[in-house]
Scaffold this motif. Structure first.
Motif, short mmCIF file in Angstrom:
data_model
loop_
_atom_site.label_atom_id
_atom_site.label_comp_id
_atom_site.label_asym_id
_atom_site.label_seq_id
_atom_site.Cartn_x
_atom_site.Cartn_y
_atom_site.Cartn_z
N GLY B 16 0.94 -1.34 0.05
CA GLY B 16 0.12 0.21 0.01
C GLY B 16 1.00 1.39 0.08
N ARG B 17 1.85 0.99 0.72
CA ARG B 17 2.67 2.53 1.07
C ARG B 17 3.38 2.71 -0.56
N LYS B 18 3.93 1.83 -0.92
CA LYS B 18 4.81 1.77 -2.19
C LYS B 18 3.64 2.34 -3.19
N ILE B 19 2.55 1.91 -3.28
CA ILE B 19 1.55 2.28 -4.49
C ILE B 19 1.31 3.78 -4.19
N TYR B 20 0.78 4.15 -2.96
CA TYR B 20 0.83 5.37 -2.56
C TYR B 20 1.88 6.37 -2.88
N ASN B 21 3.11 6.04 -2.81
CA ASN B 21 4.18 6.91 -2.90
C ASN B 21 4.43 6.88 -4.22
N PHE B 22 4.27 6.04 -5.09
CA PHE B 22 4.56 5.82 -6.46
C PHE B 22 3.38 7.00 -7.10
N ALA B 23 2.25 6.89 -6.81
CA ALA B 23 1.18 7.72 -7.19
C ALA B 23 1.36 9.26 -6.58
N TYR B 24 1.93 9.43 -5.69
CA TYR B 24 2.30 10.54 -4.98
C TYR B 24 3.29 11.24 -5.95
N ARG B 25 4.31 10.59 -6.34
CA ARG B 25 5.36 11.14 -6.81
C ARG B 25 5.22 11.36 -8.27
N LEU B 26 4.26 10.80 -8.96
CA LEU B 26 3.66 10.92 -10.26
C LEU B 26 2.94 12.21 -10.28
N THR B 27 2.10 12.16 -9.25
CA THR B 27 0.96 13.32 -9.63
C THR B 27 1.49 14.58 -8.64
N GLY B 28 1.97 14.51 -7.90
CA GLY B 28 2.45 15.51 -6.72
C GLY B 28 1.53 16.03 -5.97
N ASN B 29 0.56 15.15 -5.64
CA ASN B 29 -0.67 15.64 -5.19
C ASN B 29 -1.19 14.58 -4.17
N PRO B 30 -1.04 14.88 -2.87
CA PRO B 30 -1.43 13.62 -1.96
C PRO B 30 -3.01 13.07 -2.02
N ASP B 31 -3.87 14.02 -2.36
CA ASP B 31 -5.25 13.52 -2.47
C ASP B 31 -5.54 12.77 -3.65
N ASP B 32 -4.89 13.18 -4.63
CA ASP B 32 -4.91 12.45 -6.02
C ASP B 32 -4.29 11.08 -5.83
N ALA B 33 -3.24 11.11 -5.22
CA ALA B 33 -2.52 9.88 -4.82
C ALA B 33 -3.31 9.07 -3.93
N ALA B 34 -4.04 9.49 -3.03
CA ALA B 34 -4.98 8.57 -2.13
C ALA B 34 -5.88 8.04 -2.88
N ASP B 35 -6.71 8.81 -4.03
CA ASP B 35 -7.74 8.50 -4.89
C ASP B 35 -7.04 7.24 -5.50
N LEU B 36 -6.04 7.56 -6.23
CA LEU B 36 -5.28 6.57 -7.14
C LEU B 36 -5.18 5.19 -6.37
N ALA B 37 -4.49 5.35 -5.23
CA ALA B 37 -4.29 4.07 -4.35
C ALA B 37 -5.34 3.36 -4.00
N GLN B 38 -6.59 4.08 -3.64
CA GLN B 38 -7.73 3.25 -3.43
C GLN B 38 -8.19 2.73 -4.77
N ASP B 39 -8.20 3.38 -5.84
CA ASP B 39 -8.50 2.77 -7.05
C ASP B 39 -7.70 1.27 -7.52
N VAL B 40 -6.54 1.52 -7.27
CA VAL B 40 -5.63 0.30 -7.39
C VAL B 40 -6.04 -0.99 -6.44
N LEU B 41 -6.18 -0.44 -5.12
CA LEU B 41 -6.59 -1.64 -4.26
C LEU B 41 -7.90 -2.26 -4.43
N ILE B 42 -8.81 -1.56 -4.94
CA ILE B 42 -10.15 -1.83 -5.52
C ILE B 42 -10.03 -2.87 -6.66
N ARG B 43 -9.06 -2.44 -7.59
CA ARG B 43 -8.90 -3.23 -8.67
C ARG B 43 -8.18 -4.55 -8.31
N VAL B 44 -7.13 -4.49 -7.25
CA VAL B 44 -6.71 -5.87 -6.90
C VAL B 44 -7.62 -6.68 -6.27
N LYS B 45 -8.64 -6.06 -5.28
CA LYS B 45 -9.57 -6.73 -4.56
C LYS B 45 -10.50 -7.57 -5.84
#
Ligand SMILES: [Zn+2]
Lengths: 143, 166
Positions: B16-45
């Motif tokens: 989770g942390r890696k996914i979140y930090n990947f998204a954060y460094r790609l977007t530069g925005n913590p909220d977008d990164a959190a949304d993306l991490a959630q999207d990824v984990l839902i896709r994983v689920k």
């Protein structure tokens, strides 16, 4: 002899084959240009690696836990509603057409429900009522 | 990690942390990164039901990458500049230091801004390598290009970063 170029970052990361590595090491002994380029790659890597690692907000996983497995989940209901309005085009053509006058094409509510993945229920419809729904959606799922 | 009986909670815990930090460094925005991490984990689920044990990292980072690209297409979003919340953590930068040390403690926001100015393919490769810690082969598998392409993207990405931050 040609310069090492993009092999330099791979060398730094331990991503070269043994043969490639020997070549690069040999070249670096005499080429100041590649030595400088290797140093630049090293510094850039160090700067990126020095970025703080942030904790993932806890609400992220609670949102996943409450999401159904089989349906796409939209995280931002308002934004999604706007997007859905633009993307999905749902038209109720006929409603409450009685059995005595069957339509040319018969589509039962249950079939529509299955197609659209809506709850398959006729509750609230008058007896014998049929709804004809034409749905178009960019991703094939109208909600 | 054993792939057998893997749950999305396992993935969230270990990645989770890696996914979140990947998204954060790609977007530069913590909220977008959190949304993306959630999207990824839902896709994983949803995806774990049909997941075939194999290259777990390849599978996961392909999902992560696709979620990010889908998000860009959906929002037509441009990367944003980072918030100044990293400045405190990089306070070392105010201490006088030799040049080579200064380079390594450069303010996080500078580096994040430079990352956001990289072409997407370069930024993705650099972040997967230096933030997530994937091997070149894993990055190539996730992105769907030859390893040689990843070599080139990482080296050119770092070269541009160094240029911007010098
Ligand atoms: Zn050279």
């Amino acid at each position: 002899m040609s310069h090492s170029g993009e092999l330099l970052s791979a060398y730094l990361d331990g991503e070269l084959t043994k043969a490639e590595e020997l070549n690069v090491v040999g070249h670096l002994e005499t080429c100041t240009r590649c030595q400088t380029e290797l140093g630049d790659s090293h510094e850039a890597r160090a700067m990126v690696r020095a970025l703080p690692i942030l904790d993932m907000p806890t609400w992220v996983t609670s949102g996943v836990a409450s999401s159904p497995v089989e349906l796409p989940v939209r995280r931002r209901p308002l934004a999604w509603a706007a997007a859905a309005a633009a993307a999905a085009f749902v038209l109720v053509v006929g409603f409450a057409t009685f059995v005595a006058t069957p339509p040319a094409i018969e589509i039962t509510f249950t079939e529509i429900s299955n197609t659209l993945r809506l709850p398959a229920s006729q509750d609230g419809l008058p007896p014998g009522a049929r709804a004809v729904v034409i749905a178009r959606s960019s991703d094939g799922i109208a909600e | 990690m054993s792939d057998v009986g893997l749950t999305w909670e396992d993935v969230a815990r270990t990645h989770g942390r890696k996914i979140y930090n990947f998204a954060y460094r790609l977007t530069g925005n913590p909220d977008d990164a959190a949304d993306l991490a959630q999207d990824v984990l839902i896709r994983v689920k949803r995806g774990l039901a049909t997941y075939q044990p194999g290259s777990f990292d390849g599978w996961l980072w392909r999902i992560t990458r696709n979620a990010f690209l889908d998000d860009i297409r959906r929002k037509k979003r441009r990367p944003t500049v980072p918030l100044p919340d990293e400045v405190d953590r990089m306070a070392l930068a105010s201490v006088p230091a030799p040049d080579h040390v200064l380079a390594q403690v450069r303010l996080g926001p500078d580096v994040q801004n430079a990352l956001l100015k990289l072409p997407h393919d370069f930024r993705e490769a650099v972040v997967m390598c230096d933030i997530v810690g994937l091997s070149y082969a894993e990055i190539a598998g996730a992105v769907g290009v030859p390893v040689g392409t990843i070599r080139s993207r990482i080296h050119r990405g770092r070269g541009q970063l160094r240029e911007m931050l010098s």
